[in-house]
Design a protein around this motif. Structure first.
Motif, mmCIF file in Angstrom:
data_model
loop_
_atom_site.group_PDB
_atom_site.id
_atom_site.type_symbol
_atom_site.label_atom_id
_atom_site.label_comp_id
_atom_site.label_asym_id
_atom_site.label_seq_id
_atom_site.Cartn_x
_atom_site.Cartn_y
_atom_site.Cartn_z
ATOM 1 N N LYS A 198 71.450 -23.491 -9.405
ATOM 2 C CA LYS A 198 71.669 -24.766 -7.873
ATOM 3 C C LYS A 198 70.104 -24.344 -8.697
ATOM 4 N N ILE A 199 68.897 -23.032 -9.262
ATOM 5 C CA ILE A 199 67.920 -22.809 -9.140
ATOM 6 C C ILE A 199 66.874 -24.557 -9.739
ATOM 7 N N PRO A 200 67.716 -25.153 -11.252
ATOM 8 C CA PRO A 200 67.290 -26.509 -11.472
ATOM 9 C C PRO A 200 66.749 -27.585 -10.188
ATOM 10 N N GLY A 201 67.558 -27.688 -9.431
ATOM 11 C CA GLY A 201 67.908 -28.891 -8.720
ATOM 12 C C GLY A 201 66.750 -28.747 -7.437
ATOM 13 N N TRP A 202 66.889 -26.630 -7.071
ATOM 14 C CA TRP A 202 65.826 -26.448 -6.222
ATOM 15 C C TRP A 202 64.213 -27.052 -6.551
ATOM 16 N N ILE A 203 64.626 -26.336 -7.992
ATOM 17 C CA ILE A 203 62.401 -26.498 -8.062
ATOM 18 C C ILE A 203 62.371 -28.364 -8.622
ATOM 19 N N SER A 204 63.262 -28.837 -8.837
ATOM 20 C CA SER A 204 62.615 -30.413 -8.931
ATOM 21 C C SER A 204 62.122 -31.292 -7.237
ATOM 22 N N GLU A 205 63.492 -30.079 -6.605
ATOM 23 C CA GLU A 205 62.852 -30.633 -5.077
ATOM 24 C C GLU A 205 61.805 -30.141 -4.632
ATOM 25 N N MET A 206 61.280 -28.867 -5.130
ATOM 26 C CA MET A 206 59.811 -28.240 -5.293
ATOM 27 C C MET A 206 59.302 -29.318 -5.446
ATOM 28 N N LYS A 207 59.395 -29.119 -6.846
ATOM 29 C CA LYS A 207 58.120 -30.497 -7.363
ATOM 30 C C LYS A 207 57.734 -31.708 -6.727
ATOM 31 N N TRP A 208 58.908 -32.100 -6.750
ATOM 32 C CA TRP A 208 58.973 -34.250 -5.662
ATOM 33 C C TRP A 208 58.265 -33.362 -4.331
ATOM 34 N N ASP A 209 58.136 -31.899 -3.828
ATOM 35 C CA ASP A 209 58.260 -32.235 -2.370
ATOM 36 C C ASP A 209 56.446 -32.099 -2.600
ATOM 37 N N LEU A 210 55.714 -30.976 -3.419
ATOM 38 C CA LEU A 210 54.219 -30.916 -3.801
ATOM 39 C C LEU A 210 53.893 -31.496 -4.310
ATOM 40 N N LEU A 211 54.294 -33.003 -5.379
ATOM 41 C CA LEU A 211 53.798 -33.200 -5.668
ATOM 42 C C LEU A 211 53.552 -35.165 -4.723
ATOM 43 N N LYS A 212 54.260 -34.738 -3.370
ATOM 44 C CA LYS A 212 53.870 -35.510 -2.491
ATOM 45 C C LYS A 212 53.372 -35.288 -1.323
ATOM 46 N N LYS A 213 52.863 -34.441 -1.237
ATOM 47 C CA LYS A 213 51.955 -34.058 -0.491
ATOM 48 C C LYS A 213 50.007 -34.248 -1.305
ATOM 49 N N LEU A 214 50.407 -33.945 -2.883
ATOM 50 C CA LEU A 214 48.998 -33.264 -3.154
ATOM 51 C C LEU A 214 48.285 -35.087 -3.521
ATOM 52 N N ARG A 215 49.359 -36.003 -3.503
ATOM 53 C CA ARG A 215 49.380 -37.493 -3.796
ATOM 54 C C ARG A 215 48.905 -37.901 -2.507
ATOM 55 N N LYS A 216 49.444 -37.278 -1.178
ATOM 56 C CA LYS A 216 48.764 -37.366 0.703
ATOM 57 C C LYS A 216 47.694 -37.451 0.775
ATOM 58 N N LYS A 217 47.221 -35.700 0.379
ATOM 59 C CA LYS A 217 45.830 -35.166 0.069
ATOM 60 C C LYS A 217 44.945 -35.958 -0.817
ATOM 61 N N TYR A 218 45.341 -36.689 -1.776
ATOM 62 C CA TYR A 218 44.272 -37.367 -2.592
ATOM 63 C C TYR A 218 43.628 -38.611 -1.825
ATOM 64 N N ARG A 219 45.175 -39.346 -1.365
ATOM 65 C CA ARG A 219 44.790 -40.588 -0.441
ATOM 66 C C ARG A 219 43.634 -40.533 0.011
ATOM 67 N N THR A 220 44.087 -39.531 0.459
ATOM 68 C CA THR A 220 43.324 -38.651 2.192
ATOM 69 C C THR A 220 41.880 -38.839 1.735
ATOM 70 N N ARG A 221 41.532 -38.243 0.566
ATOM 71 C CA ARG A 221 40.479 -38.024 0.012
ATOM 72 C C ARG A 221 39.451 -39.405 -0.082
ATOM 73 N N ARG A 222 40.102 -40.210 -1.192
ATOM 74 C CA ARG A 222 39.758 -41.354 -1.658
ATOM 75 C C ARG A 222 39.807 -42.411 -0.207
ATOM 76 N N LYS A 223 40.608 -42.353 0.533
ATOM 77 C CA LYS A 223 40.438 -42.935 1.681
ATOM 78 C C LYS A 223 38.940 -42.649 2.435
ATOM 79 N N THR A 224 38.261 -41.647 2.994
ATOM 80 C CA THR A 224 37.114 -41.020 3.108
ATOM 81 C C THR A 224 36.103 -41.460 2.179
ATOM 82 N N GLU A 225 36.054 -41.475 1.032
ATOM 83 C CA GLU A 225 35.779 -41.544 -0.099
ATOM 84 C C GLU A 225 34.634 -43.177 -0.083
ATOM 85 N N ASN A 226 35.803 -43.743 0.244
ATOM 86 C CA ASN A 226 35.575 -45.137 0.461
ATOM 87 C C ASN A 226 35.135 -45.551 2.281
#
Length: 117
Positions: free
Chosen positions: A61-89
Motif C-alpha cells: 500500500k506504500i506507493p498509493g500512500w506516497i502518491s496521496e501524500m504528494k498530491w496533498d502536499l502539492l495542493k497545499k503548496l499551490r494554495k500557499k503560492y496562490r495566496t502569496r501571488r494574490k497578496t503581491e497583486n
C-alpha cells in the motif's frame, strides 16, 4: 507535476523512491541491493526513510500512500503560492493607485500655482 515541486530524490545522488520501495519489498537484484546498502551507510536521510518504510506492515500500500501524500502536499503548496501571488497583486495595485493619486495632486498643485501667478 509542476517543476517547482519536484521529487526531492531526483536532484540528489540518493536512490529513487521506487528503488527504496523495491529494496524494502525485496524486489532489487543483488547488485542493485548492494548499491542501495552502500548509499545507506553514508546517507542518514535515506537510512531514516528506509527505517520508516521497513516499519510499515502493508508494504504493497506504500506507493498509493506516497502518491496521496504528494498530491496533498502539492495542493497545499499551490494554495500557499496562490495566496502569496494574490497578496503581491494587491500590493502592486496599491502602489499604482498611490502613484496616480500623487500624479493627480502634482498636476493640481502645478495648475493651481500656474493660475495664481
Amino acid at each position: 507535476m509542476n517543476e517547482h515541486f519536484n521529487d526531492i530524490f531526483v536532484t540528489t545522488g540518493c536512490p529513487t523512491q521506487q528503488q527504496l520501495l523495491d529494496y524494502v519489498q525485496g524486489k532489487l537484484s543483488a547488485e542493485e541491493r548492494h548499491e542501495v546498502e552502500m548509499h545507506l551507510t553514508d546517507c542518514e536521510f535515506c537510512s531514516e526513510a528506509l527505517e520508516g518504510l521497513s516499519n510499515i506492515k502493508d508494504k504493497e500500500k506504500i506507493p498509493g500512500w506516497i502518491s496521496e501524500m504528494k498530491w496533498d502536499l502539492l495542493k497545499k503548496l499551490r494554495k500557499k503560492y496562490r495566496t502569496r501571488r494574490k497578496t503581491e497583486n494587491y500590493i502592486s495595485l496599491a502602489v499604482i493607485i498611490l502613484c496616480i493619486i500623487f500624479l493627480v495632486l502634482a498636476i493640481f498643485w502645478a495648475y493651481h500655482f500656474a493660475v495664481k501667478h
